[in-house]
Design a protein around this motif. Structure first.
Motif, PDB file in Angstrom:
ATOM      1  N   UNK A  35       6.003  -3.106  10.635  1.00  0.00           N
ATOM      2  CA  UNK A  35       5.253  -1.970  10.097  1.00  0.00           C
ATOM      3  C   UNK A  35       5.911  -1.390   8.856  1.00  0.00           C
ATOM      4  N   UNK A  36       7.238  -1.525   8.755  1.00  0.00           N
ATOM      5  CA  UNK A  36       7.957  -0.941   7.618  1.00  0.00           C
ATOM      6  C   UNK A  36       8.024  -1.860   6.412  1.00  0.00           C
ATOM      7  N   UNK A  37       8.173  -3.168   6.643  1.00  0.00           N
ATOM      8  CA  UNK A  37       8.404  -4.091   5.525  1.00  0.00           C
ATOM      9  C   UNK A  37       7.126  -4.655   4.909  1.00  0.00           C
ATOM     10  N   UNK A  38       6.077  -4.829   5.701  1.00  0.00           N
ATOM     11  CA  UNK A  38       4.820  -5.317   5.120  1.00  0.00           C
ATOM     12  C   UNK A  38       4.290  -4.378   4.032  1.00  0.00           C
ATOM     13  N   UNK A  39       4.378  -3.050   4.210  1.00  0.00           N
ATOM     14  CA  UNK A  39       3.938  -2.169   3.127  1.00  0.00           C
ATOM     15  C   UNK A  39       4.744  -2.338   1.841  1.00  0.00           C
ATOM     16  N   UNK A  40       6.025  -2.652   1.953  1.00  0.00           N
ATOM     17  CA  UNK A  40       6.836  -2.861   0.747  1.00  0.00           C
ATOM     18  C   UNK A  40       6.405  -4.154   0.060  1.00  0.00           C
ATOM     19  N   UNK A  41       6.144  -5.195   0.838  1.00  0.00           N
ATOM     20  CA  UNK A  41       5.665  -6.456   0.273  1.00  0.00           C
ATOM     21  C   UNK A  41       4.318  -6.261  -0.416  1.00  0.00           C
ATOM     22  N   UNK A  42       3.393  -5.618   0.280  1.00  0.00           N
ATOM     23  CA  UNK A  42       2.081  -5.364  -0.318  1.00  0.00           C
ATOM     24  C   UNK A  42       2.206  -4.428  -1.521  1.00  0.00           C
ATOM     25  N   UNK A  47       2.220  -3.234  -7.268  1.00  0.00           N
ATOM     26  CA  UNK A  47       2.982  -2.501  -8.290  1.00  0.00           C
ATOM     27  C   UNK A  47       3.362  -3.368  -9.488  1.00  0.00           C
ATOM     28  N   UNK A  48       3.659  -4.657  -9.260  1.00  0.00           N
ATOM     29  CA  UNK A  48       4.100  -5.488 -10.382  1.00  0.00           C
ATOM     30  C   UNK A  48       2.986  -5.685 -11.413  1.00  0.00           C
ATOM     31  N   UNK A  49       1.799  -6.158 -11.037  1.00  0.00           N
ATOM     32  CA  UNK A  49       0.744  -6.264 -12.063  1.00  0.00           C
ATOM     33  C   UNK A  49       0.334  -4.906 -12.623  1.00  0.00           C
ATOM     34  N   UNK A  94      -5.424  -5.627  14.185  1.00  0.00           N
ATOM     35  CA  UNK A  94      -5.994  -4.846  13.096  1.00  0.00           C
ATOM     36  C   UNK A  94      -5.513  -3.409  13.113  1.00  0.00           C
ATOM     37  N   UNK A  95      -5.179  -2.887  14.298  1.00  0.00           N
ATOM     38  CA  UNK A  95      -4.759  -1.491  14.425  1.00  0.00           C
ATOM     39  C   UNK A  95      -3.482  -1.201  13.635  1.00  0.00           C
ATOM     40  N   UNK A  96      -2.654  -2.218  13.414  1.00  0.00           N
ATOM     41  CA  UNK A  96      -1.421  -2.006  12.656  1.00  0.00           C
ATOM     42  C   UNK A  96      -1.711  -1.538  11.229  1.00  0.00           C
ATOM     43  N   UNK A  97      -2.875  -1.925  10.701  1.00  0.00           N
ATOM     44  CA  UNK A  97      -3.199  -1.551   9.324  1.00  0.00           C
ATOM     45  C   UNK A  97      -3.499  -0.065   9.184  1.00  0.00           C
ATOM     46  N   UNK A  98      -3.723   0.620  10.301  1.00  0.00           N
ATOM     47  CA  UNK A  98      -3.840   2.073  10.254  1.00  0.00           C
ATOM     48  C   UNK A  98      -2.534   2.693   9.763  1.00  0.00           C
ATOM     49  N   UNK A  99      -1.417   2.019  10.033  1.00  0.00           N
ATOM     50  CA  UNK A  99      -0.099   2.463   9.553  1.00  0.00           C
ATOM     51  C   UNK A  99       0.246   1.782   8.238  1.00  0.00           C
ATOM     52  N   UNK A 100      -0.015   0.498   8.133  1.00  0.00           N
ATOM     53  CA  UNK A 100       0.434  -0.293   6.984  1.00  0.00           C
ATOM     54  C   UNK A 100      -0.223   0.152   5.679  1.00  0.00           C
ATOM     55  N   UNK A 101      -1.527   0.446   5.709  1.00  0.00           N
ATOM     56  CA  UNK A 101      -2.228   0.825   4.474  1.00  0.00           C
ATOM     57  C   UNK A 101      -1.667   2.116   3.869  1.00  0.00           C
ATOM     58  N   UNK A 102      -1.533   3.212   4.639  1.00  0.00           N
ATOM     59  CA  UNK A 102      -0.937   4.421   4.043  1.00  0.00           C
ATOM     60  C   UNK A 102       0.489   4.203   3.563  1.00  0.00           C
ATOM     61  N   UNK A 103       1.286   3.437   4.332  1.00  0.00           N
ATOM     62  CA  UNK A 103       2.672   3.204   3.929  1.00  0.00           C
ATOM     63  C   UNK A 103       2.728   2.422   2.621  1.00  0.00           C
ATOM     64  N   UNK A 104       1.778   1.506   2.430  1.00  0.00           N
ATOM     65  CA  UNK A 104       1.706   0.760   1.163  1.00  0.00           C
ATOM     66  C   UNK A 104       1.419   1.707   0.009  1.00  0.00           C
ATOM     67  N   UNK A 105       0.463   2.607   0.190  1.00  0.00           N
ATOM     68  CA  UNK A 105       0.120   3.565  -0.857  1.00  0.00           C
ATOM     69  C   UNK A 105       1.297   4.494  -1.163  1.00  0.00           C
ATOM     70  N   UNK A 106       2.030   4.912  -0.122  1.00  0.00           N
ATOM     71  CA  UNK A 106       3.192   5.774  -0.340  1.00  0.00           C
ATOM     72  C   UNK A 106       4.257   5.067  -1.178  1.00  0.00           C
ATOM     73  N   UNK A 107       4.426   3.761  -0.947  1.00  0.00           N
ATOM     74  CA  UNK A 107       5.486   3.026  -1.644  1.00  0.00           C
ATOM     75  C   UNK A 107       5.238   2.936  -3.148  1.00  0.00           C
ATOM     76  N   UNK A 160      12.294   2.543  -1.460  1.00  0.00           N
ATOM     77  CA  UNK A 160      11.021   2.511  -0.743  1.00  0.00           C
ATOM     78  C   UNK A 160      11.185   1.925   0.655  1.00  0.00           C
ATOM     79  N   UNK A 161      12.042   0.921   0.792  1.00  0.00           N
ATOM     80  CA  UNK A 161      12.242   0.277   2.095  1.00  0.00           C
ATOM     81  C   UNK A 161      12.886   1.226   3.093  1.00  0.00           C
ATOM     82  N   UNK A 162      13.943   1.905   2.667  1.00  0.00           N
ATOM     83  CA  UNK A 162      14.620   2.843   3.566  1.00  0.00           C
ATOM     84  C   UNK A 162      13.666   3.976   3.974  1.00  0.00           C
TER      85      UNK A 162
END
Length: 229
Positions: A35-42, A47-49, A94-107, A160-162
């Motif tokens: 849950x913590x690292x997938x948002x950083x990858x996404x 962020x790069x492009x 799919x329920x994990x994306x309820x957490x992953x999507x906001x965490x991606x936006x925060x990163x 962002x990871x920490x």
């Protein structure tokens, strides 16, 4: 997942409880890391492009950064609630994306500025030399600019990871927070062992993840190691 056992008069740490629940603790740790690292990858994929575009078209950077900061300032629990109708609630799938999507936006509030700063740190003579050698825009970006920007980009990824490893625990309020489950479990039963274990594991995950990113930076920038010898 409820981790059982505790009563009044318990010692501060029950080592036997940790041994008895080693398998469940491992599962929670792995899930927390996911849950913590997938948002950083996404987040890096976005962020790069986006950072490249902000460097190419400077007018794009202020509104992009402003939007990223607004998203970061939004309450995480409100984000989770908004996404429940789309991804559901619970653990896994799919329920994990309820957490992953906001965490991606925060990163993005950390990753985008670091990508921009990293690309802007590339000296103009280096760009000009690459162009003179026949490098096109894309080849120059991939083989020259991004490698030079790696230290700054990874510095942002470390922050962002920490932050992500820490913030994921909030997801326990909607039933999916990795090691945050131990906070609720320990607090609800006035049992300190799960609280201490969760804190130690979250800190350990943050330290290990940070160390992995430092090692990745060293591998990706071998010229920096040669300069320090």
């Amino acid at each position: 997942m409820i981790l059982s056992a505790a009563a009044d008069g318990e010692p501060f740490i029950r080592w036997d409880w940790i041994g008895d629940h080693a398998g469940q603790l491992t599962d929670l740790t792995v899930h927390h890391l996911k849950l913590a690292l997938l948002p950083i990858l996404f987040g890096l994929v976005i962020a790069i492009p986006l950072g490249v575009m902000c460097v190419r078209w400077r007018w794009l950077y202020p509104p992009t950064l402003g939007i990223a900061n607004v998203l970061y300032g939004a309450p995480s629990l409100a984000f989770f609630m908004l996404l429940i109708p789309y991804f559901g609630i619970g653990v896994g799938g799919k329920a994990d994306f309820t957490i992953i999507v906001p965490m991606t936006l925060f990163s993005l509030s950390v990753l985008v500025p670091n990508v921009v700063d990293g690309l802007r740190s590339v000296p103009d003579p280096v760009r000009q030399a690459a162009t003179a050698m026949g490098f096109g825009t894309l080849r120059r970006l991939i083989q020259v600019e991004l490698p030079i920007a790696v230290p700054v980009v990874i510095a942002g990824a470390r922050v962002a990871t920490v932050a992500s490893i820490s913030l994921v625990s909030v997801g326990v309020l909607i039933g999916n927070g990795g090691l945050g489950q131990l906070f609720i479990d320990g607090y609800s039963r006035d049992f300190t062992t799960p609280l201490v274990v969760s804190c130690v594991l979250i800190i350990a995950l943050a330290l290990v993840s940070d160390g992995v990113l430092v090692a990745a930076q060293r591998l990706l920038t071998p010229w920096a190691r040669r300069r320090t010898r």
